[in-house]
Design a protein around this motif. Structure first.
Motif, PDB file in Angstrom:
ATOM      1  N   GLY A 272       0.814  -1.208   0.000  1.00 15.96           N
ATOM      2  CA  GLY A 272       0.000   0.000   0.000  1.00 15.96           C
ATOM      3  C   GLY A 272       0.845   1.253   0.000  1.00 15.96           C
ATOM      4  N   GLY A 273       1.947   1.243   0.772  1.00 22.38           N
ATOM      5  CA  GLY A 273       2.808   2.414   0.792  1.00 22.38           C
ATOM      6  C   GLY A 273       3.565   2.618  -0.501  1.00 22.38           C
ATOM      7  N   ILE A 274       4.140   1.555  -1.046  1.00 24.47           N
ATOM      8  CA  ILE A 274       5.012   1.704  -2.211  1.00 24.47           C
ATOM      9  C   ILE A 274       4.210   1.816  -3.506  1.00 24.47           C
ATOM     10  CG2 ILE A 274       6.828   0.596  -3.549  1.00 24.47           C
ATOM     11  CD1 ILE A 274       7.803  -0.691  -0.934  1.00 24.47           C
ATOM     12  N   VAL A 275       3.287   0.889  -3.742  1.00 26.45           N
ATOM     13  CA  VAL A 275       2.561   0.866  -5.019  1.00 26.45           C
ATOM     14  C   VAL A 275       1.479   1.945  -5.063  1.00 26.45           C
ATOM     15  CG1 VAL A 275       1.178  -0.544  -6.571  1.00 26.45           C
ATOM     16  CG2 VAL A 275       3.065  -1.585  -5.294  1.00 26.45           C
ATOM     17  N   ALA A 276       0.565   1.901  -4.081  1.00 29.81           N
ATOM     18  CA  ALA A 276      -0.496   2.915  -4.087  1.00 29.81           C
ATOM     19  C   ALA A 276       0.076   4.302  -3.853  1.00 29.81           C
ATOM     20  CB  ALA A 276      -1.531   2.580  -3.008  1.00 29.81           C
ATOM     21  N   GLY A 277       1.129   4.406  -3.029  1.00 30.25           N
ATOM     22  CA  GLY A 277       1.736   5.712  -2.798  1.00 30.25           C
ATOM     23  C   GLY A 277       2.373   6.288  -4.044  1.00 30.25           C
ATOM     24  N   ARG A 278       2.985   5.451  -4.875  1.00 28.47           N
ATOM     25  CA  ARG A 278       3.642   5.940  -6.089  1.00 28.47           C
ATOM     26  C   ARG A 278       2.666   6.164  -7.224  1.00 28.47           C
ATOM     27  NH1 ARG A 278       7.154   9.105  -7.043  1.00 28.47           N
ATOM     28  NH2 ARG A 278       8.439   8.086  -5.452  1.00 28.47           N
TER      29      ARG A 278
ATOM     30  N   LEU B  91      -8.631 -10.133  -8.004  1.00 29.45           N
ATOM     31  CA  LEU B  91      -9.759  -9.834  -8.891  1.00 29.45           C
ATOM     32  C   LEU B  91     -10.395  -8.484  -8.544  1.00 29.45           C
ATOM     33  CD1 LEU B  91     -11.434 -13.373  -9.076  1.00 29.45           C
ATOM     34  CD2 LEU B  91     -10.011 -12.239 -10.814  1.00 29.45           C
ATOM     35  N   ALA B  92     -10.493  -8.173  -7.261  1.00 31.08           N
ATOM     36  CA  ALA B  92     -11.032  -6.873  -6.863  1.00 31.08           C
ATOM     37  C   ALA B  92     -10.126  -5.748  -7.355  1.00 31.08           C
ATOM     38  CB  ALA B  92     -11.186  -6.809  -5.341  1.00 31.08           C
ATOM     39  N   GLY B  93      -8.804  -5.968  -7.301  1.00 32.38           N
ATOM     40  CA  GLY B  93      -7.897  -4.964  -7.840  1.00 32.38           C
ATOM     41  C   GLY B  93      -8.068  -4.761  -9.330  1.00 32.38           C
ATOM     42  N   LEU B  94      -8.260  -5.866 -10.069  1.00 32.64           N
ATOM     43  CA  LEU B  94      -8.504  -5.743 -11.510  1.00 32.64           C
ATOM     44  C   LEU B  94      -9.802  -4.984 -11.774  1.00 32.64           C
ATOM     45  CD1 LEU B  94      -7.448  -9.328 -12.682  1.00 32.64           C
ATOM     46  CD2 LEU B  94      -6.168  -7.191 -12.963  1.00 32.64           C
ATOM     47  N   ALA B  95     -10.824  -5.245 -10.946  1.00 34.06           N
ATOM     48  CA  ALA B  95     -12.080  -4.507 -11.107  1.00 34.06           C
ATOM     49  C   ALA B  95     -11.870  -3.018 -10.846  1.00 34.06           C
ATOM     50  CB  ALA B  95     -13.136  -5.072 -10.155  1.00 34.06           C
TER      51      ALA B  95
ATOM     52  N   SER C 285     -12.949   0.706  -2.658  1.00 36.02           N
ATOM     53  CA  SER C 285     -13.036   1.899  -3.500  1.00 36.02           C
ATOM     54  C   SER C 285     -13.673   3.066  -2.758  1.00 36.02           C
ATOM     55  CB  SER C 285     -13.827   1.584  -4.775  1.00 36.02           C
ATOM     56  OG  SER C 285     -13.225   0.538  -5.499  1.00 36.02           O
ATOM     57  N   VAL C 286     -14.821   2.802  -2.128  1.00 37.93           N
ATOM     58  CA  VAL C 286     -15.523   3.901  -1.442  1.00 37.93           C
ATOM     59  C   VAL C 286     -14.673   4.448  -0.313  1.00 37.93           C
ATOM     60  CG1 VAL C 286     -17.538   4.478  -0.051  1.00 37.93           C
ATOM     61  CG2 VAL C 286     -17.813   3.098  -2.098  1.00 37.93           C
ATOM     62  N   GLN C 287     -14.070   3.568   0.491  1.00 32.67           N
ATOM     63  CA  GLN C 287     -13.257   4.042   1.608  1.00 32.67           C
ATOM     64  C   GLN C 287     -12.052   4.830   1.105  1.00 32.67           C
ATOM     65  OE1 GLN C 287     -12.507   1.187   4.661  1.00 32.67           O
ATOM     66  NE2 GLN C 287     -10.774   2.279   5.512  1.00 32.67           N
ATOM     67  N   SER C 288     -11.414   4.381   0.036  1.00 28.37           N
ATOM     68  CA  SER C 288     -10.238   5.081  -0.475  1.00 28.37           C
ATOM     69  C   SER C 288     -10.600   6.433  -1.082  1.00 28.37           C
ATOM     70  CB  SER C 288      -9.525   4.216  -1.526  1.00 28.37           C
ATOM     71  OG  SER C 288      -9.099   2.989  -0.971  1.00 28.37           O
ATOM     72  N   LEU C 289     -11.701   6.491  -1.839  1.00 21.90           N
ATOM     73  CA  LEU C 289     -12.073   7.753  -2.486  1.00 21.90           C
ATOM     74  C   LEU C 289     -12.549   8.776  -1.462  1.00 21.90           C
ATOM     75  CD1 LEU C 289     -13.891   6.349  -5.654  1.00 21.90           C
ATOM     76  CD2 LEU C 289     -11.592   7.298  -5.488  1.00 21.90           C
ATOM     77  N   LEU C 290     -13.344   8.350  -0.501  1.00 16.43           N
ATOM     78  CA  LEU C 290     -13.762   9.280   0.543  1.00 16.43           C
ATOM     79  C   LEU C 290     -12.567   9.717   1.389  1.00 16.43           C
ATOM     80  CD1 LEU C 290     -17.111   7.679   1.735  1.00 16.43           C
ATOM     81  CD2 LEU C 290     -16.802   9.640   0.240  1.00 16.43           C
TER      82      LEU C 290
ATOM     83  N   LEU D  16      -7.054   3.864  -9.791  1.00 13.75           N
ATOM     84  CA  LEU D  16      -6.091   3.023 -10.507  1.00 13.75           C
ATOM     85  C   LEU D  16      -4.959   2.583  -9.576  1.00 13.75           C
ATOM     86  CD1 LEU D  16      -5.839   5.005 -13.872  1.00 13.75           C
ATOM     87  CD2 LEU D  16      -6.872   2.754 -13.545  1.00 13.75           C
ATOM     88  N   GLY D  17      -4.462   3.505  -8.751  1.00 16.07           N
ATOM     89  CA  GLY D  17      -3.391   3.150  -7.823  1.00 16.07           C
ATOM     90  C   GLY D  17      -3.840   2.116  -6.805  1.00 16.07           C
ATOM     91  N   GLN D  18      -5.054   2.268  -6.283  1.00 19.20           N
ATOM     92  CA  GLN D  18      -5.564   1.285  -5.329  1.00 19.20           C
ATOM     93  C   GLN D  18      -5.760  -0.076  -5.997  1.00 19.20           C
ATOM     94  OE1 GLN D  18      -5.964   1.719  -2.100  1.00 19.20           O
ATOM     95  NE2 GLN D  18      -5.424   3.899  -2.121  1.00 19.20           N
ATOM     96  N   GLY D  19      -6.220  -0.083  -7.245  1.00 20.12           N
ATOM     97  CA  GLY D  19      -6.377  -1.347  -7.964  1.00 20.12           C
ATOM     98  C   GLY D  19      -5.051  -2.047  -8.172  1.00 20.12           C
ATOM     99  N   ALA D  20      -4.033  -1.286  -8.572  1.00 23.05           N
ATOM    100  CA  ALA D  20      -2.713  -1.895  -8.767  1.00 23.05           C
ATOM    101  C   ALA D  20      -2.177  -2.448  -7.451  1.00 23.05           C
ATOM    102  CB  ALA D  20      -1.754  -0.859  -9.342  1.00 23.05           C
ATOM    103  N   ALA D  21      -2.393  -1.705  -6.355  1.00 22.77           N
ATOM    104  CA  ALA D  21      -1.906  -2.178  -5.061  1.00 22.77           C
ATOM    105  C   ALA D  21      -2.611  -3.459  -4.631  1.00 22.77           C
ATOM    106  CB  ALA D  21      -2.110  -1.086  -4.006  1.00 22.77           C
TER     107      ALA D  21
END
Length: 832
Positions: free
Chosen positions: A74-80, A117-121, A273-278, A307-312
């Protein structure tokens, strides 16, 4: 040089800029790749993330390494890759219930595949750029979902705190709780109580030493303290077990019913998704509200964040980690620590990797009861009283309660679905529920419509309106924010018919000035907010009074002998007076002079009060009731002129309780002392600073000030009237203006300026110099000087140009002999 603070951060200064397309005035230096603020912020976030990641993994029933994997990814992938630079992602408490249910139902390796699969979605949704549509979910549903998850977490972890094992659901945990209380494990309870005590008391350490110690995160202190006590006392209780990384389980192909797997992927995608966007939106607000800006931080790109959260999640699931989402606790800590870029988030992930590889022996000393107590406290905090008050205030407590109960009793997806269904039902109920009442008071018929006026309410509205007798005066009050075309047509036709039959109709809305268009010959009032009484067209024009009925000073070209009052000088190109009246008249009648029609000004006052009671009082009654209970707590003393054209609340967009206002002729601040002082102004200053504890004082002058005009035209000698004696406090302003040279023609001037230009005339120059001089007088007052030395008070100078309706704030120049520049306040200011 003045002691006023700069007007705004973006005001340009010649000494700080250089011509465009030219090199800067000094040698350039390469900025470091990672700022020091990012390094310190990453350490603070890492110290919080390490125990929480282990605790969340414990709460879900996943391998404890999975929490560390998710925190690092979460720190490295979603952060970048994410679109919110300062949001910290990792295993979130909001995903605990979902993940625990998946592990019990499908096993750990299939849960990892569901995370992939959730990340791909999420990647697909990010490519479709639908991230902002997630914000359409009612906050009551989101808060209810988090509260339900918090309750579930707290009840489950309570069993581990007591030394037992949690069950699969909240009802089962509640049924098993009496038996668990009967068989307590004292060691687990002792470690848990110590952890909770440290977690609660550490942020409340007093004094300067406590302020330094509080920089260490309470979560780290609680877990480390409990671990140290358990090790020193030799308590035997379950501890963290981190198997070798060589035996770490990775994702496998999902096994289970297809519909069940799809539902699991949908649930994980929705919650993540909802938690991250809010969370990204909340981080933007936190960055804007930082008291000391540490650098420019871009606003969140929600589609990129998705997109970053999905990749993470793809990476975390593939490496055997928990699902990843934006975490509120770590993100707020990152912002509070002064992070300026995404480097802090990435570096925190790197530190987690180092800890996972190098600190395994130390991590294995942590008691599981301590981690369970930490996660239980996090779950309790997810049930926010502030959120409950907010949804109650907006009449959405039913949606909140249904969502919370649904998540607790049925599950996250089922609870959210129930919440959405109830929210839709409440919205339809509000849209279709319209209350229409009719009553008569003093011969005037009042029809009050509460709610949205749609075609469904047209039959009832028509029935009530036809109960109004022909020719009767009628007031239709629309207490709603929506009216469709069918309702508008019906109401407009009835109004026109009633007016033709000799009746008068006034249609008002929630906001003053809301009107339905009236016939051209109607006499109804069409006044907008802040419209002067003399421009109200609520009554037929009255004939102007004959010259023999005019009072002193009216209908004559001779100026009075006494100095002008503050409103005396007229602004150029002022609005024409209605009906050809002269100053001081309303509707063609003298409102205040002797001999005028009795009660004309009283009617204006009564009409204004009536409009307030009808339109404004219902909107501010709750706030005024709160102020009546709590007392006044203004943040600013606003000292301005008594000129009738200065409406302080309009100019500053302030409301009740914001400003402590002192008005006098010429916005003067007499120097303290027995001979020259004025107890009225001095008492107000002392009360505002010492009792109300205001944080700033603003002296506001204005264009066309009659007091300054009187100073310019004052002659020596003559009778010392009260007005003349008062204006002696403005003579230092005259001396300041005369001592400062006008524009020398070489681009520099020692006189105060308005937005970088010299003053237009001597009157404007004196009005500007007067503001600067009164600020100097303010500093001579003991209470003001004491607060300034303590750093508890700021002084501001303000100038309002009446004819232009523009406000200017005084900025320092930093040059000797310069009084300052009044800079124009931009129309768009950053949010507080």
């Amino acid at each position: 040089m003045t002691s006023c603070v700069p007007a705004h951060a973006d005001s340009s200064r010649a000494e700080h800029t250089h011509p465009p397309h030219s090199p800067p005035p000094g040698p350039t230096r390469r900025r470091p790749r990672i700022a020091g603020a990012d390094v310190s912020a990453s350490i603070a976030v890492f110290l919080i993330a390490l125990p929480l990641s282990l605790g969340i993994a414990l709460a879900t029933g996943a391998p404890l390494q999975a929490g560390l994997v998710a925190a690092a990814v979460g720190g490295i992938v979603a952060g970048r890759l994410g679109g919110c630079p300062l949001q910290v992602s990792g295993p979130a408490a909001g995903l605990t219930v979902v993940t625990a249910d998946l592990i019990q139902r499908y096993g750990w390796r299939t849960t990892c595949a569901i995370t992939v699969l959730a990340g791909l979605a999420q990647l697909g949704l990010g490519c479709l750029r639908v991230a902002r549509s997630a914000l359409a979910v009612s906050p009551a549903i989101v808060h209810g979902m988090l509260a339900g998850i918090g309750v579930t977490i707290a009840v489950a972890q309570l069993h581990i705190v007591l030394g037992g094992t949690p069950q699969s659901s909240v009802p089962a945990n509640l049924r098993a709780l009496p038996a668990q209380l009967a068989h307590l494990h004292p060691a687990d309870v002792a470690v848990s109580v110590l952890t909770l005590a440290l977690l609660l008391l550490w942020p409340r350490l007093p004094g300067k030493t406590g302020r330094l110690l509080r920089k260490v995160p309470a979560a780290l202190v609680a877990v480390a303290g409990a671990t140290a006590v358990a090790a020193l006392t030799g308590l035997r209780l379950p501890k963290v077990d981190l198997p070798s990384w060589s035996s770490h389980s990775l994702a496998a192909l999902p096994e289970g019913p297809v519909l069940g797997i799809l539902a699991a992927v949908l649930t994980t995608t929705l919650v993540c998704s909802v938690q991250s966007l809010l969370g990204a939106v909340a981080v933007d607000k936190l960055v804007t509200a930082r008291p000391v800006p540490t650098g420019p931080v871009k606003r969140s790109d929600l589609d990129r964040e998705l997109l970053g959260q999905g990749a993470a999640n793809v990476v975390s699931g593939a490496l055997g980690g928990l699902p990843v989402a934006g975490v509120a606790v770590r993100s707020s800590a990152n912002v509070a620590a002064g992070a300026v870029s995404r480097n802090s988030t990435v570096l925190h992930g790197v530190l987690v990797v180092i800890a996972a590889l190098a600190l395994v022996p130390a991590l294995q000393l942590i008691p599981l009861a301590s981690l369970a107590a930490l996660v239980m406290a996090v779950g309790i905090q997810m049930v926010s009283l502030n959120h409950i008050r907010t949804v109650t205030r907006h009449r959405e407590v039913l949606v909140y309660a249904v969502t919370t109960c649904g998540v607790v009793l049925l599950g996250v997806l089922e609870g959210v679905a129930l919440g959405i269904a109830v929210a839709v039902g409440v919205a339809l109920h509000r849209l279709t529920r319209t209350r229409i009442t009719h009553d008569e008071t003093g011969g005037v018929h009042h029809v009050h419509v509460r709610g949205q006026l749609t075609f469904l309410a047209v039959p009832r509205l028509s029935r009530v309106l036809h109960q109004v007798p022909h020719g009767a005066d009628t007031v239709v009050e629309l207490d709603g924010s929506f009216m469709d075309h069918a309702a508008y047509e019906m109401l407009h036709d009835w109004q026109r018919t009633h007016s033709v039959q000799g009746g008068k109709v006034e249609i008002t809305g929630r906001r003053p000035g809301t009107r339905i268009s009236e016939p051209a010959d109607a006499d109804g009032c069409r006044c907008r907010p802040w419209t002067p009484w003399r421009n109200h067209q609520c009554e037929p024009p009255q004939p102007a009074p004959s010259p023999d009925r005019l009072g002193p000073g009216q209908g004559t070209a001779h100026a009075p002998q006494a100095p002008h009052l503050p409103h005396a000088p007229a602004e150029p190109d002022g609005p024409p007076r209605p009906n050809g009246t002269d100053p001081g008249t309303v509707g063609g009648a003298d409102a205040g002079a002797p001999g005028g029609p009795v009660g004309s000004s009283g009617r204006d006052l009564a009409r204004g009060i009536s409009a307030f009671q009808r339109n404004t009082a219902p909107l501010v009654r709750g706030e005024l009731a709160r102020l009546a209970r709590e007392g006044q707590q203004p943040s600013q003393l606003f000292l301005t002129c008594a000129d009738s054209r200065l409406v302080t609340s309009m100019i500053t967009s302030s409301g009740p309780g914001d400003l402590f206002v002192v008005r006098n002729v010429g916005n003067l601040v007499p120097l303290p002392g027995e001979e020259s002082g004025d107890d009225s102004v001095a008492a107000a200053i002392e009360y505002a600073v010492d009792v109300l504890k205001v944080r700033s004082i603003t002296v506001c002058g204005h264009s066309g000030c009659g007091a300054m005009q009187a100073l310019l035209g004052a002659e020596s000698g003559g009778a010392q009237t009260p007005l003349r004696r008062w204006l002696r406090h403005g003579r230092p302003s005259m001396d300041r203006m005369l001592a400062a040279p006008e524009d020398s023609g070489d681009g520099g001037t020692a006189a105060v300026r308005l937005a970088g230009r010299p003053s237009a005339d001597p009157l404007e120059r004196l009005c500007l110099a007067n503001v600067v001089q009164q600020l100097a007088h303010l500093r001579a007052h003991e209470a003001v000087g004491r607060a300034l030395r303590a750093g508890d008070l700021e002084l501001h100078g303000m100038y309002f140009h009446v004819g232009e309706a523009q406000a200017y704030l005084l900025a320092e120049t930093g040059e000797e002999g310069q009084d300052g520049v009044f800079e124009l306040v931009a129309e768009t200011q950053p949010a507080r």
